[in-house]
Write a protein that holds these residues in place. Structure first.
Motif, PDB file in Angstrom:
ATOM      1  N   MET A   1      94.683   9.695  45.877  1.00 27.28           N
ATOM      2  CA  MET A   1      94.434  10.750  44.903  1.00 27.28           C
ATOM      3  C   MET A   1      95.705  11.542  44.589  1.00 27.28           C
ATOM      4  O   MET A   1      95.920  11.957  43.452  1.00 27.28           O
ATOM      5  CB  MET A   1      93.335  11.696  45.398  1.00 27.28           C
ATOM      6  N   GLY A   2      96.551  11.735  45.577  1.00 28.50           N
ATOM      7  CA  GLY A   2      97.806  12.441  45.344  1.00 28.50           C
ATOM      8  C   GLY A   2      98.712  11.697  44.382  1.00 28.50           C
ATOM      9  O   GLY A   2      99.276  12.287  43.456  1.00 28.50           O
ATOM     10  N   PHE A   3      98.851  10.371  44.583  1.00 23.23           N
ATOM     11  CA  PHE A   3      99.670   9.583  43.660  1.00 23.23           C
ATOM     12  C   PHE A   3      99.039   9.520  42.271  1.00 23.23           C
ATOM     13  O   PHE A   3      99.750   9.501  41.267  1.00 23.23           O
ATOM     14  CB  PHE A   3      99.904   8.172  44.196  1.00 23.23           C
ATOM     15  N   THR A   4      97.713   9.522  42.205  1.00 19.81           N
ATOM     16  CA  THR A   4      97.039   9.553  40.902  1.00 19.81           C
ATOM     17  C   THR A   4      97.345  10.866  40.177  1.00 19.81           C
ATOM     18  O   THR A   4      97.646  10.872  38.979  1.00 19.81           O
ATOM     19  CB  THR A   4      95.518   9.390  41.083  1.00 19.81           C
ATOM     20  N   MET A   5      97.273  11.971  40.902  1.00 24.03           N
ATOM     21  CA  MET A   5      97.584  13.268  40.303  1.00 24.03           C
ATOM     22  C   MET A   5      99.048  13.337  39.865  1.00 24.03           C
ATOM     23  O   MET A   5      99.366  13.874  38.802  1.00 24.03           O
ATOM     24  CB  MET A   5      97.273  14.384  41.303  1.00 24.03           C
ATOM     25  N   LEU A   6      99.943  12.772  40.683  1.00 26.91           N
ATOM     26  CA  LEU A   6     101.360  12.760  40.320  1.00 26.91           C
ATOM     27  C   LEU A   6     101.612  11.910  39.077  1.00 26.91           C
ATOM     28  O   LEU A   6     102.401  12.289  38.206  1.00 26.91           O
ATOM     29  CB  LEU A   6     102.197  12.241  41.485  1.00 26.91           C
ATOM     30  N   ALA A   7     100.951  10.762  38.986  1.00 26.62           N
ATOM     31  CA  ALA A   7     101.126   9.896  37.811  1.00 26.62           C
ATOM     32  C   ALA A   7     100.618  10.587  36.553  1.00 26.62           C
ATOM     33  O   ALA A   7     101.278  10.553  35.505  1.00 26.62           O
ATOM     34  CB  ALA A   7     100.400   8.577  38.024  1.00 26.62           C
ATOM     35  N   TRP A   8      99.444  11.220  36.643  1.00 22.16           N
ATOM     36  CA  TRP A   8      98.889  11.927  35.482  1.00 22.16           C
ATOM     37  C   TRP A   8      99.822  13.049  35.039  1.00 22.16           C
ATOM     38  O   TRP A   8     100.115  13.207  33.857  1.00 22.16           O
ATOM     39  CB  TRP A   8      97.512  12.486  35.827  1.00 22.16           C
ATOM     40  N   SER A   9     100.283  13.836  36.011  1.00 17.94           N
ATOM     41  CA  SER A   9     101.127  14.972  35.658  1.00 17.94           C
ATOM     42  C   SER A   9     102.480  14.523  35.108  1.00 17.94           C
ATOM     43  O   SER A   9     103.019  15.157  34.195  1.00 17.94           O
ATOM     44  CB  SER A   9     101.322  15.890  36.861  1.00 17.94           C
ATOM     45  N   THR A  10     103.020  13.429  35.623  1.00 18.69           N
ATOM     46  CA  THR A  10     104.274  12.904  35.082  1.00 18.69           C
ATOM     47  C   THR A  10     104.100  12.458  33.642  1.00 18.69           C
ATOM     48  O   THR A  10     104.957  12.720  32.788  1.00 18.69           O
ATOM     49  CB  THR A  10     104.780  11.733  35.941  1.00 18.69           C
TER      50      THR A  10
ATOM     51  N   CYS B   1     100.171  19.971  43.492  1.00 14.96           N
ATOM     52  CA  CYS B   1      98.974  19.661  44.289  1.00 14.96           C
ATOM     53  C   CYS B   1      98.962  18.194  44.710  1.00 14.96           C
ATOM     54  O   CYS B   1      98.599  17.865  45.844  1.00 14.96           O
ATOM     55  CB  CYS B   1      97.712  19.991  43.501  1.00 14.96           C
ATOM     56  N   GLY B   2      99.359  17.310  43.805  1.00 13.72           N
ATOM     57  CA  GLY B   2      99.414  15.888  44.123  1.00 13.72           C
ATOM     58  C   GLY B   2     100.429  15.591  45.206  1.00 13.72           C
ATOM     59  O   GLY B   2     100.162  14.811  46.129  1.00 13.72           O
ATOM     60  N   GLY B   3     101.591  16.226  45.126  1.00 16.71           N
ATOM     61  CA  GLY B   3     102.604  16.047  46.164  1.00 16.71           C
ATOM     62  C   GLY B   3     102.125  16.544  47.511  1.00 16.71           C
ATOM     63  O   GLY B   3     102.396  15.934  48.548  1.00 16.71           O
ATOM     64  N   MET B   4     101.383  17.653  47.505  1.00  8.68           N
ATOM     65  CA  MET B   4     100.838  18.188  48.743  1.00  8.68           C
ATOM     66  C   MET B   4      99.819  17.214  49.348  1.00  8.68           C
ATOM     67  O   MET B   4      99.814  16.977  50.558  1.00  8.68           O
ATOM     68  CB  MET B   4     100.174  19.543  48.485  1.00  8.68           C
ATOM     69  N   LYS B   5      98.979  16.615  48.510  1.00 11.70           N
ATOM     70  CA  LYS B   5      97.984  15.668  49.004  1.00 11.70           C
ATOM     71  C   LYS B   5      98.642  14.411  49.571  1.00 11.70           C
ATOM     72  O   LYS B   5      98.200  13.879  50.586  1.00 11.70           O
ATOM     73  CB  LYS B   5      96.993  15.289  47.901  1.00 11.70           C
ATOM     74  N   VAL B   6      99.702  13.934  48.921  1.00 11.42           N
ATOM     75  CA  VAL B   6     100.424  12.768  49.448  1.00 11.42           C
ATOM     76  C   VAL B   6     101.021  13.108  50.813  1.00 11.42           C
ATOM     77  O   VAL B   6     100.920  12.321  51.763  1.00 11.42           O
ATOM     78  CB  VAL B   6     101.519  12.307  48.459  1.00 11.42           C
ATOM     79  N   ALA B   7     101.628  14.277  50.933  1.00  7.09           N
ATOM     80  CA  ALA B   7     102.217  14.693  52.207  1.00  7.09           C
ATOM     81  C   ALA B   7     101.146  14.829  53.295  1.00  7.09           C
ATOM     82  O   ALA B   7     101.368  14.421  54.441  1.00  7.09           O
ATOM     83  CB  ALA B   7     102.964  16.011  52.032  1.00  7.09           C
ATOM     84  N   GLU B   8      99.988  15.375  52.949  1.00  8.88           N
ATOM     85  CA  GLU B   8      98.902  15.487  53.917  1.00  8.88           C
ATOM     86  C   GLU B   8      98.439  14.108  54.374  1.00  8.88           C
ATOM     87  O   GLU B   8      98.160  13.902  55.554  1.00  8.88           O
ATOM     88  CB  GLU B   8      97.716  16.240  53.311  1.00  8.88           C
ATOM     89  N   GLY B   9      98.362  13.175  53.441  1.00  9.10           N
ATOM     90  CA  GLY B   9      97.932  11.830  53.804  1.00  9.10           C
ATOM     91  C   GLY B   9      98.924  11.117  54.686  1.00  9.10           C
ATOM     92  O   GLY B   9      98.544  10.418  55.634  1.00  9.10           O
ATOM     93  N   ILE B  10     100.212  11.283  54.411  1.00  7.24           N
ATOM     94  CA  ILE B  10     101.231  10.613  55.210  1.00  7.24           C
ATOM     95  C   ILE B  10     101.310  11.199  56.616  1.00  7.24           C
ATOM     96  O   ILE B  10     101.387  10.468  57.604  1.00  7.24           O
ATOM     97  CB  ILE B  10     102.597  10.689  54.502  1.00  7.24           C
ATOM     98  N   THR B  11     101.262  12.520  56.719  1.00  7.57           N
ATOM     99  CA  THR B  11     101.360  13.162  58.035  1.00  7.57           C
ATOM    100  C   THR B  11     100.024  13.211  58.767  1.00  7.57           C
ATOM    101  O   THR B  11      99.990  13.496  59.967  1.00  7.57           O
ATOM    102  CB  THR B  11     101.900  14.593  57.908  1.00  7.57           C
TER     103      THR B  11
END
Length: 85
Positions: free
Chosen positions: A16-25, A43-53
């Motif tokens: 979902m984070g990468f989806t949000m980043l793609a949409w916003s880009t 928000c998308g970057g935060m979700k990607v970071a949460e998923g990775i960590t």
């Protein structure tokens, strides 16, 4: 910092984070108002970071809030019992 979300949850957050980043880009490359796409990118970057960590600060705060509430209730019950004896 210990992981507090599961593996499936982390995969969903990354997706979902990468989806949000793609949409916003895509929206930021157009000639529209950049306020909403910029917020979505953060928000998308935060979700990607949460998923990775595999660590979510909101889950952490909620777990500790519940633990503190339970400790307060147990502490109040103990002090009430001590007063009755």
């Amino acid at each position: 910092m210990k992981p507090n979300i599961g593996r499936i949850d982390s995969y969903c957050r990354i997706t979902m984070g990468f989806t949000m980043l793609a949409w916003s880009t895509a929206k930021l490359s157009g000639k529209s108002d950049p306020a909403m796409p910029l917020l979505m990118a953060m928000c998308g970057g935060m979700k990607v970071a949460e998923g990775i960590t595999r660590f979510c600060p909101l889950v952490y705060m909620a777990e500790h809030k519940v633990k503190n509430m339970v400790d307060d209730v147990n502490g109040n019950e103990e002090s009430t019992q001590e007063m009755n004896h």
